[in-house]
Scaffold this motif. Sequence first.
Motif, short mmCIF file in Angstrom:
data_model
loop_
_atom_site.label_atom_id
_atom_site.label_comp_id
_atom_site.label_asym_id
_atom_site.label_seq_id
_atom_site.Cartn_x
_atom_site.Cartn_y
_atom_site.Cartn_z
N ASP A 404 0.81 -1.23 0.00
CA ASP A 404 0.00 0.00 0.00
C ASP A 404 0.84 1.28 0.00
OD1 ASP A 404 -2.37 -1.41 0.00
OD2 ASP A 404 -2.46 -1.55 2.18
N HIS A 425 0.19 -9.23 -3.76
CA HIS A 425 -0.68 -9.72 -2.68
C HIS A 425 -0.73 -8.80 -1.48
CE1 HIS A 425 -0.96 -13.38 -4.96
NE2 HIS A 425 0.35 -13.58 -4.91
N GLN A 426 0.27 -7.94 -1.30
CA GLN A 426 0.28 -7.09 -0.12
C GLN A 426 -0.59 -5.84 -0.26
OE1 GLN A 426 4.03 -6.38 1.86
NE2 GLN A 426 5.05 -8.01 0.73
N THR A 428 -3.87 -3.72 -0.39
CA THR A 428 -5.20 -3.84 0.21
C THR A 428 -6.06 -2.64 -0.20
OG1 THR A 428 -4.63 -2.61 2.21
CG2 THR A 428 -4.11 -4.96 2.19
N ASN A 429 -7.16 -2.47 0.49
CA ASN A 429 -8.08 -1.37 0.21
C ASN A 429 -7.39 -0.02 0.30
OD1 ASN A 429 -10.25 -3.17 -0.04
ND2 ASN A 429 -10.59 -3.16 2.17
N GLN A 451 -6.10 -10.76 -3.04
CA GLN A 451 -6.97 -11.52 -2.15
C GLN A 451 -7.54 -10.68 -1.01
OE1 GLN A 451 -7.76 -14.58 -2.98
NE2 GLN A 451 -6.36 -14.59 -4.72
N ASN A 452 -6.91 -9.55 -0.69
CA ASN A 452 -7.35 -8.74 0.45
C ASN A 452 -8.23 -7.57 0.06
OD1 ASN A 452 -5.83 -10.28 2.37
ND2 ASN A 452 -3.97 -9.24 1.66
N LYS A 454 -11.56 -5.55 -0.89
CA LYS A 454 -12.96 -5.66 -0.52
C LYS A 454 -13.80 -4.62 -1.25
CE LYS A 454 -11.85 -7.50 4.05
NZ LYS A 454 -12.00 -7.36 5.53
N CYS A 476 -10.54 -11.96 -7.31
CA CYS A 476 -10.68 -11.15 -6.10
C CYS A 476 -11.80 -11.79 -5.28
CB CYS A 476 -11.02 -9.70 -6.44
SG CYS A 476 -9.65 -8.83 -7.24
N GLN A 478 -13.02 -11.54 -2.29
CA GLN A 478 -13.87 -10.86 -1.32
C GLN A 478 -14.78 -9.80 -1.95
OE1 GLN A 478 -12.24 -10.06 2.63
NE2 GLN A 478 -10.23 -10.79 1.92
#
Length: 549
Positions: A404, A425-426, A428-429, A451-452, A454, A476, A478
Amino acid sequence: MRGADLINTKLPADIVACIFLRLAGSKSDCDAFSLVCSRWLAIDRSFRATIRIGGSGRADEVVSLLVRRFSGLRNVCIDERLPVSSVHQILPYPSRPRSKRRRLNSSSGDHHLIKSSVAGESEYEQFCLTDVGLSSLANGCKALQNLCLIWCPNLTSSGLNSIAENCKFLKSLDLQGCYIGDQGLIAIGQNCKLQDLNLKFCEGLTDTGLVGLARHCGRSLKSLGIAACAWITDVTLEAVAFHCSSLETLSLDSELVMNKGLISVAQGCRALKGLKLQCINITDEALEAVGSFCSSLELLALYSFQRFTDRELLDLALLYCPRIRNSALHEISKGCLHLQALDLVDCSNIDDEALCSIAKGCRNLKKLHIRRCYQVGDHGVISVGENCLSLTDLSLRFCDRVGDEALIAIGQGCPLQNLNVSGCHQITNAGITAIARGCPGLICLDISVLQNLKDIALAELGEGCPILKEIVLSHCRQITDAGLAHLVKGCTRLETCHMVYCPSVTSSGIATVISSCPSLKKLLVEKGKVSERSKRRASSILSYLCVDL
């Protein structure tokens, strides 16, 4: 039984010959083989394919003797630079007659030295390889494939004509330092399907000879070297461009070659893989042509260019180069200040240090694509965000150390239009939110295999990126229908959407995308998730991933 010659009595000649052929790569082994007995000596003489001798010391007699002894020669190198002792073992030097000048009185000692030196040079020239020796080679080695004649100054077109007329299988010819004329080279072109030709320091050649050779055997020529040939101009290169479409390697050292000649080669010889240039009159225009037309180029070496600037290197791709290290990119950052596009694919030894150098040295960078460079992380990408304020296209596919913090820096500093962070993979939103808020001009986005991620990230994209046209959301896990609804509420210009293997997305979410995006041209989904109503309504834009196989 002691004293019995079991090898020669039991082994047939063809088996012994096969043994010899396995030794043929080593001269010392071949020599030892031939000394065992007269039978093996005969085999050696029949099968030995390669010799390398000096070009002085009664060279004509040596060549004549060798071709009589070795009937199967295919590779011959005669090099005047080799020590004279290399041929003394075959033919002894005759004793030199005593010069009458040495009886003169000592008062003219310096005069004696000068005359003696002149006589020595004349005697040396007399013993160098001549057309007589080359004719002997041609007549005795009709299967000759590779011929190397280095610094043999007494050879003329006459000797080369003999080679051309008799050695029809000749593929490689090295005439470095030979004063060969045009007619001999034309004869080679007329009679031989030459693949490799070295003409460095051949001062007797003009455009006529090379144009004639290119016209006759240009289709087979793969490698050409020209250096210090005072009469070779752009006319030769234009002929090479026209006739030698399969040329793969060109080495050129000339003060007479201009842009016109090299541009012709770039346009006509698009199979070039290696190009070495030392031409003081070549400018950026010619190098731009090489970059535009020679897409197969693997090696480019530029020496002593006085008229080149760094404006021509705008786009650099280093693809599948695991041996490239940080030091290479350090040099690029210092010398290529106008670089606008950089691709790094599978460069496993490149890390954040190198990327920081590029970011600080190449501040005009507009496109940066990095794929599977596993040592690149946040630190390098943050430097890009802080320094490359014109960056519009960023791809960091499967750089799994990027997180991020990197995207936050990019969102604050770069007007991105295209972003691909697939497999990072690291992220996120927080990272995608920073992009959504900082890059309102985003057009294409690939956030697959995150994968993280949302629904909140899709909501931020819907609010902050109104002109988004392409998005890839596959894998994705989630993401849900609610997130898609927030996305398409703001991104009504969406034209392409990929969302396979998103287990929480249902037929309802797919229907929402179809109904909310009137410009949609392609929607990639699993066939089983599409309702019959959606199929009827949007069959022309639906693409299916077959999961039944």
